[in-house]
Motif scaffolding. Structure first.
Motif, mmCIF file in Angstrom:
data_model
loop_
_atom_site.group_PDB
_atom_site.id
_atom_site.type_symbol
_atom_site.label_atom_id
_atom_site.label_comp_id
_atom_site.label_asym_id
_atom_site.label_seq_id
_atom_site.Cartn_x
_atom_site.Cartn_y
_atom_site.Cartn_z
ATOM 1 N N UNK A 56 0.831 -1.208 0.000
ATOM 2 C CA UNK A 56 0.000 0.000 0.000
ATOM 3 C C UNK A 56 0.860 1.249 0.000
ATOM 4 N N UNK A 57 1.930 1.223 0.769
ATOM 5 C CA UNK A 57 2.813 2.382 0.843
ATOM 6 C C UNK A 57 3.479 2.655 -0.509
ATOM 7 N N UNK A 58 3.892 1.604 -1.202
ATOM 8 C CA UNK A 58 4.513 1.785 -2.514
ATOM 9 C C UNK A 58 3.528 2.373 -3.525
ATOM 10 N N UNK A 59 2.264 1.947 -3.441
ATOM 11 C CA UNK A 59 1.247 2.556 -4.315
ATOM 12 C C UNK A 59 1.108 4.038 -3.995
ATOM 13 N N UNK A 60 1.054 4.358 -2.710
ATOM 14 C CA UNK A 60 0.929 5.759 -2.300
ATOM 15 C C UNK A 60 2.135 6.577 -2.772
ATOM 16 N N UNK A 61 3.276 5.925 -2.932
ATOM 17 C CA UNK A 61 4.476 6.620 -3.401
ATOM 18 C C UNK A 61 4.527 6.731 -4.927
ATOM 19 N N UNK A 62 3.535 6.154 -5.598
ATOM 20 C CA UNK A 62 3.453 6.322 -7.035
ATOM 21 C C UNK A 62 3.810 5.120 -7.869
ATOM 22 N N UNK A 63 4.130 3.977 -7.248
ATOM 23 C CA UNK A 63 4.424 2.773 -8.025
ATOM 24 C C UNK A 63 3.127 2.290 -8.673
ATOM 25 N N UNK A 64 3.178 2.051 -9.978
ATOM 26 C CA UNK A 64 1.955 1.769 -10.729
ATOM 27 C C UNK A 64 1.408 0.373 -10.496
ATOM 28 N N UNK A 65 2.302 -0.604 -10.299
ATOM 29 C CA UNK A 65 1.857 -1.976 -10.081
ATOM 30 C C UNK A 65 2.776 -2.675 -9.094
ATOM 31 N N UNK A 114 -7.968 -7.323 2.242
ATOM 32 C CA UNK A 114 -8.901 -6.479 2.990
ATOM 33 C C UNK A 114 -8.322 -5.074 3.175
ATOM 34 N N UNK A 115 -7.055 -5.005 3.588
ATOM 35 C CA UNK A 115 -6.439 -3.698 3.824
ATOM 36 C C UNK A 115 -6.286 -2.892 2.543
ATOM 37 N N UNK A 116 -5.890 -3.547 1.469
ATOM 38 C CA UNK A 116 -5.708 -2.844 0.203
ATOM 39 C C UNK A 116 -7.037 -2.299 -0.311
ATOM 40 N N UNK A 117 -8.116 -3.076 -0.081
ATOM 41 C CA UNK A 117 -9.446 -2.618 -0.475
ATOM 42 C C UNK A 117 -9.868 -1.413 0.370
ATOM 43 N N UNK A 118 -9.626 -1.490 1.671
ATOM 44 C CA UNK A 118 -9.970 -0.382 2.564
ATOM 45 C C UNK A 118 -9.254 0.909 2.156
ATOM 46 N N UNK A 119 -8.002 0.758 1.712
ATOM 47 C CA UNK A 119 -7.179 1.917 1.375
ATOM 48 C C UNK A 119 -7.381 2.405 -0.052
ATOM 49 N N UNK A 120 -8.180 1.676 -0.819
ATOM 50 C CA UNK A 120 -8.477 2.088 -2.180
ATOM 51 C C UNK A 120 -7.346 1.875 -3.167
ATOM 52 N N UNK A 121 -6.465 0.891 -2.892
ATOM 53 C CA UNK A 121 -5.322 0.651 -3.782
ATOM 54 C C UNK A 121 -5.312 -0.790 -4.308
ATOM 55 N N UNK A 122 -6.413 -1.501 -4.154
ATOM 56 C CA UNK A 122 -6.449 -2.917 -4.528
ATOM 57 C C UNK A 122 -6.201 -3.132 -6.021
ATOM 58 N N UNK A 123 -6.618 -2.202 -6.862
ATOM 59 C CA UNK A 123 -6.463 -2.381 -8.308
ATOM 60 C C UNK A 123 -4.992 -2.367 -8.737
ATOM 61 N N UNK A 124 -4.150 -1.714 -7.951
ATOM 62 C CA UNK A 124 -2.732 -1.620 -8.324
ATOM 63 C C UNK A 124 -1.897 -2.770 -7.775
ATOM 64 N N UNK A 125 -2.499 -3.632 -6.959
ATOM 65 C CA UNK A 125 -1.728 -4.700 -6.309
ATOM 66 C C UNK A 125 -2.286 -6.060 -6.687
ATOM 67 N N UNK A 126 -1.416 -6.912 -7.187
ATOM 68 C CA UNK A 126 -1.762 -8.301 -7.492
ATOM 69 C C UNK A 126 -1.219 -9.186 -6.369
ATOM 70 N N UNK A 127 -2.090 -9.956 -5.731
ATOM 71 C CA UNK A 127 -1.685 -10.829 -4.642
ATOM 72 C C UNK A 127 -1.429 -12.232 -5.173
ATOM 73 N N UNK A 128 -0.361 -12.858 -4.682
ATOM 74 C CA UNK A 128 0.021 -14.181 -5.166
ATOM 75 C C UNK A 128 0.451 -15.062 -4.002
ATOM 76 N N UNK A 129 -0.150 -16.267 -3.897
ATOM 77 C CA UNK A 129 0.267 -17.217 -2.871
ATOM 78 C C UNK A 129 1.527 -17.938 -3.363
ATOM 79 N N UNK A 130 2.658 -17.440 -2.941
ATOM 80 C CA UNK A 130 3.943 -17.910 -3.434
ATOM 81 C C UNK A 130 4.958 -17.862 -2.305
ATOM 82 N N UNK A 131 5.839 -18.838 -2.269
ATOM 83 C CA UNK A 131 6.957 -18.817 -1.343
ATOM 84 C C UNK A 131 8.051 -17.945 -1.960
#
Length: 392
Positions: A226-235, A251-268
């Motif tokens: 979320x912080x990186x999105x707020x700093x202007x990182x596009x994806x 949940x947090x990314x949705x609350x902060x309104x930045x969910x569209x810029x973040x792709x979540x991946x279940x990865x080690x």
């Protein structure tokens, strides 16, 4: 109930059993006795120390008072074992390491004794005791929704865990203010809360090598993404191997309104591909965690740290940067040699192009009575900016 751990006891002359719940993965106690408001604290303490669990059948609030009485007796025993007087001069070599192991051992012993006071839960996560609070939502957040009703769905859990569930529910509901975000993060049970803001401030202030793409390795609550999105990182591609952490981040990314810029991946560790910025805040202490929440602090044999450094060059674009955020607490504890991190960075084919340091601000860093104060007072958290040797 055969697919779940089972706890058994005798009640009214009959053998009884129920599902055993422990988010820490503790085995079900082998010896269980019933207890209620009539039991004396000294008797309960003796039984708990001997390995006998007490399944509570009395008033819930009286059980809380008993748990507090057990904690006082543990603290009294610890105080009695402390040597008289204060250490003089510089601590001997290895003394702080010994203090760390003794501290961890004492914590484990305390958790074991306090974990011997047990509460019943029915199939819908109600505690069938007088003056018991409503814990249905708190339990659902940790255990998932109730799957069945009736006696076959009943379970037993330590009161200490129930209180932890209640506390986590309040954290999740109220959120943790993060100054760098100008907003709050809502941690889930078992997901590390960003209560220590130093590492967040480092990520907020370091110069970005690119605003096109970043990988956030081990995202947890999603605070750095979320912080990186707020700093202007596009994806941002944010990874974690814990399903609960990914749900928390979503949940947090949705609350902060930045969910569209973040792709979540279940990865080690790493997602496929390369990025001009790869950020990781791994556990800082190379020791075995005692619970799910401790996995964000303790990393046996520095597995995540080693994996991040070894894999980083293959996931950086040309002249891309890897940001490693690490406390040197382990070095001050004598758990990691001072030159070990530099050696790992070099062996991974990486070079340090810059570092940014910050001192901790949490209350324990200034608590002279803390058993690990000698290490905490020296602790520094560093953001290491790394590049592949081939790019430097």
């Amino acid at each position: 109930m055969s697919e779940f751990p089972i706890i058994s006891w005798i009640e009214s002359g009959e053998n009884r059993s129920a599902r055993w719940r422990s988010e820490a993965g503790n085995p079900a106690p082998k010896k269980v006795e019933l207890a209620d408001d009539r039991i004396a604290a000294d008797v309960a303490y003796k039984l708990a120390c001997e390995g006998t669990a007490l399944l509570w059948r009395g008033d819930y609030q009286n059980a809380r008072q008993l748990l507090q009485a057990l904690a006082r007796r543990i603290d009294r025993k610890v105080a009695e074992r402390k040597p008289d007087g204060k250490p003089v001069g510089k601590p001997a070599a290895g003394a702080i390491t010994l203090s760390f192991h003794q501290h961890r051992q004492a914590q484990a012993q305390r958790a074991r004794i306090l974990g011997m006071l047990l509460l019943p839960l029915d199939g819908e996560y109600h505690i069938p005791l007088r003056r018991a609070p409503d814990v249905q939502l708190a339990c659902s957040e940790a255990y998932g929704p109730p799957t069945a009703a009736g006696d076959d769905a009943a379970s037993v859990v330590s009161m200490r865990e129930v209180l932890g569930l209640i506390g986590a529910h309040e954290w999740r509901k109220k959120g943790v203010p993060v100054a760098a975000l100008g907003a709050s993060i809502h941690p889930y049970y078992g997901v590390f809360s960003p209560v220590r803001g130093e590492y967040i401030d480092l990520v907020a202030q370091a110069p970005l090598p690119s605003t096109e793409l970043a990988f956030d390795i081990g995202t947890g609550t999603g605070v750095l993404a979320a912080l990186l999105v707020r700093r202007g990182v596009k994806k941002i591609v944010a990874t974690d191997q814990n399903p609960r952490a990914l749900a928390c981040a979503a949940d947090n990314l949705q609350r902060l309104g930045v969910a569209k810029q973040v792709e979540l991946s279940m990865t080690d560790l790493f997602p496929p591909g390369r990025a001009p910025l790869v950020v990781c805040n791994p556990p800082w202490v190379p020791a075995k965690p005692g619970s799910a929440i401790e996995a964000a602090v303790y990393d046996p044999d520095s597995r995540m740290l080693r994996g991040f450094l070894v894999g980083l060059p293959a996931h950086l674009t040309a002249r891309g940067e890897g940001w490693l955020i690490m406390s040197d607490f382990a070095e001050h504890l004598g758990l990691r040699p001072r030159d070990a991190l530099a050696s790992l960075i070099d062996q991974a084919g990486l070079v340090v192009i810059a570092r940014h340091d910050i001192k901790p601000r949490h209350t324990r860093s200034t608590d002279a009575d803390d058993p690990l104060h000698a290490a905490r007072v020296k602790e520094v958290t560093t953001l290491w900016r790394l590049q592949a040797k081939s790019s430097a």
